[in-house]
Write an enzyme that holds these catalytic residues in place. Structure first.
Site, short mmCIF file in Angstrom:
data_model
loop_
_atom_site.label_atom_id
_atom_site.label_comp_id
_atom_site.label_asym_id
_atom_site.label_seq_id
_atom_site.Cartn_x
_atom_site.Cartn_y
_atom_site.Cartn_z
CG ASP A 19 -1.72 -1.27 1.35
OD1 ASP A 19 -2.58 -1.50 0.49
OD2 ASP A 19 -1.47 -2.05 2.28
NE ARG A 273 5.15 -9.60 -0.01
CZ ARG A 273 5.52 -9.67 1.25
NH1 ARG A 273 6.00 -10.81 1.72
NH2 ARG A 273 5.41 -8.64 2.07
N GLY A 274 2.24 -9.62 -4.33
CA GLY A 274 1.45 -8.39 -4.18
C GLY A 274 1.27 -7.65 -5.48
CD GLU A 275 -2.07 -3.97 -6.38
OE1 GLU A 275 -1.80 -2.81 -6.72
OE2 GLU A 275 -3.21 -4.35 -6.08
CG ASP A 276 5.86 -1.35 -5.87
OD1 ASP A 276 5.53 -0.69 -6.89
OD2 ASP A 276 6.95 -1.19 -5.30
O1 TRH Z 1 4.22 -6.26 0.71
P1 TRH Z 1 3.19 -6.71 -0.25
O2 TRH Z 1 2.61 -8.00 0.04
O3 TRH Z 1 2.10 -5.63 -0.31
C1 TRH Z 1 0.76 -5.62 -0.66
C2 TRH Z 1 -0.06 -5.38 0.59
O4 TRH Z 1 -0.17 -6.56 1.31
C3 TRH Z 1 -1.39 -4.88 0.21
O5 TRH Z 1 -2.26 -4.76 1.32
C4 TRH Z 1 -2.02 -5.72 -0.84
O6 TRH Z 1 -3.13 -5.04 -1.25
C5 TRH Z 1 -1.07 -5.89 -1.99
O7 TRH Z 1 0.18 -6.42 -1.55
C6 TRH Z 1 -1.64 -6.75 -3.06
O8 TRH Z 1 3.83 -6.77 -1.72
P2 TRH Z 1 4.25 -5.63 -2.77
O9 TRH Z 1 3.03 -5.01 -3.37
O10 TRH Z 1 5.19 -6.24 -3.69
O11 TRH Z 1 4.99 -4.51 -1.93
C7 TRH Z 1 6.27 -4.69 -1.38
C8 TRH Z 1 6.98 -3.34 -1.33
O12 TRH Z 1 8.13 -3.43 -0.50
C9 TRH Z 1 7.47 -2.87 -2.69
O13 TRH Z 1 7.27 -1.48 -2.83
C10 TRH Z 1 8.96 -3.17 -2.67
C11 TRH Z 1 9.26 -2.95 -1.21
N1 TRH Z 1 10.47 -3.62 -0.73
C12 TRH Z 1 11.55 -2.83 -0.33
O14 TRH Z 1 11.49 -1.61 -0.43
N2 TRH Z 1 12.66 -3.47 0.17
C13 TRH Z 1 12.76 -4.80 0.28
O15 TRH Z 1 13.81 -5.31 0.73
C14 TRH Z 1 11.65 -5.59 -0.14
C15 TRH Z 1 11.75 -7.09 -0.05
C16 TRH Z 1 10.52 -4.97 -0.62
#
Ligand code: TRH
Length: 398
Positions: A19, A273-276
């Protein structure tokens, strides 16, 4: 318009990092590439600090990378900017909603930026408006993978930065060293593991340990660390590596978001995983497995199917079969080893496919530009900054 656009982004952290991860990327891009004055309201500054170490969770207000960051409750005291963006349908506080409604549609655009999906219905719902009390519309903006959607976040220089990084001799070694990590053994395949909890990875780890070719597994902080520790029968602390046969396992620290791309670029396979992280792995043009956010009603399975249909539309059958098999095994708890071996045996073709997919996606306009264009296309607007300026001027005349 001769004044910078005032953008207010609102992020309610539901869980994990996605998020705030998406909100933070959008905020920076609006400020840096579009000259917007951005305020980012966040209800969980501790989680924010994990992806952006400059954040000081106890501070009432701070500016980082030209973005003004405010705790959630500050919206009670402030007037809305020109654009108000609710990230992922988060609910604004009633007092702020009243002020949005009071200043009305001539002065503020209200947007709900939704979750990413490749499903067909997105195009029919993207840019629909929903009338709200006070005569103001809420615009529903859907990210996506097609021209009829809002697109994906992509900084203007992202692909050029990656290409320049890839041309650097020893780029991977330098990136890892600056993150305090040991370089992988020569000729090792590298796998970045950033997934949700998944049982039954022991046979997969065992297969990599027994393979003739060396593999280095970078395990991001998160639930998979416990699975790996259980297989190792030891606790791998952050930054520590250990070797089992052909497999080197390394427990990564959580890196700042601005460095996360380099981890993806350093890997031969990315489990995301997730979105980003899912989107960034696509801009990294790396073979990837997407662990979709599991939903109780299994809605994520449809999301995966929809994505794979688009992602693999132009893929050769061997690539398609390998990607689908590993995605199913990872997301549905199936046997990983045969799917993994099939995937790894086709890695060069899958990598070429990932590169072609990345180039196709890059033909579409990026999300931030589309968001601003959608807002500008809304009729009958007078920016709040301009309205505030003319109100101040009028006050001065009294
Ligand atoms: O962390 P996520 O699972 O996030 C989301 C949330 O759970 C949300 O509620 C849900 O709606 C969505 O998934 C589908 O996965 P995501 O989206 O990949 O986000 C991880 C973020 O963390 C991304 O911006 C990259 C960042 N990140 C770092 O900055 N450093 C790191 O070492 C890692 C592993 C990730």
């Amino acid at each position: 318009m001769n004044h910078p656009l005032n953008c207010d982004l609102f992020c309610h952290v539901v869980d994990n990092f996605g998020d705030i991860g998406v909100a933070w990327r959008l905020a920076r891009q609006l400020a840096h590439e579009h000259g917007c004055v951005v305020r980012l309201f966040v209800d969980d500054l501790n989680t924010f600090a994990a992806i952006c170490p400059q954040i000081q969770p106890r501070m009432g207000q701070q500016t980082v990378n030209s973005v003004n960051i405010l705790p959630w409750s500050r919206q009670q005291q402030l007037d809305p900017g020109d654009i108000v963006v609710e990230m992922f349908g988060c609910h604004l506080l009633p007092g702020f909603v009243e002020r949005v409604q009071r200043v009305g549609a001539r002065r503020v655009r209200w947007v709900n930026l939704e979750h990413l999906s490749a499903e067909d219905w997105v195009e029919g719902t993207h840019l629909r408006v929903s009338p709200q009390p006070g005569g103001i519309d809420k615009l529903f903006f859907f990210p996506g993978f097609t021209a009829g959607s809002g697109g994906l976040l992509r900084e203007a220089d992202l692909l050029a930065r990656r290409a320049a990084w890839e041309r650097l001799p020893n780029a991977r070694r330098i990136a890892l060293r600056s993150l305090g990590l040991p370089p992988p053994p020569e000729h090792a395949s590298t796998v970045l593991l950033f997934s949700y909890a998944r049982n039954g990875i022991a046979p997969w780890l065992q297969a990599m340990a027994a393979a003739s070719r060396p593999t280095t597994l970078w395990i991001c902080p998160g639930p998979m660390r416990a699975e790996v520790d259980a297989w190792l029968s030891m606790q791998l602390s952050t930054g520590q590596s250990t070797v089992r046969g052909s497999l080197t396992l390394c427990a990564l620290p959580f890196v700042p978001q601005e460095r996360f791309d380099e981890l993806l670029w350093s890997a031969d396979v990315c489990v995301v995983r997730g979105e980003d992280s899912f989107v960034r792995a696509q801009w990294a043009a790396r073979p990837m497995v997407w662990h979709a956010y599991p939903q109780h009603d299994q809605a994520h399975l449809e999301k995966i199917d929809a994505f794979l249909r688009r992602y693999l539309e132009q893929a050769q059958a061997p690539v398609r079969d390998a990607v689908v098999a590993l995605s199913e095994a990872w997301n549905q708890g199936g046997e990983l080893v045969p799917a993994w071996q099939q995937f790894v045996s086709r890695l060069p073709q899958i990598r070429a496919h990932a590169q072609a997919w990345c180039e196709r996606l890059a033909q579409l306009p990026d999300l931030a530009s589309q968001l601003l264009a959608a807002v500008a296309a809304q009729p009958d607007r007078q920016p709040a900054g301009a309205a505030r300026a003319s109100a101040a001027a009028a006050d001065g005349l009294k």
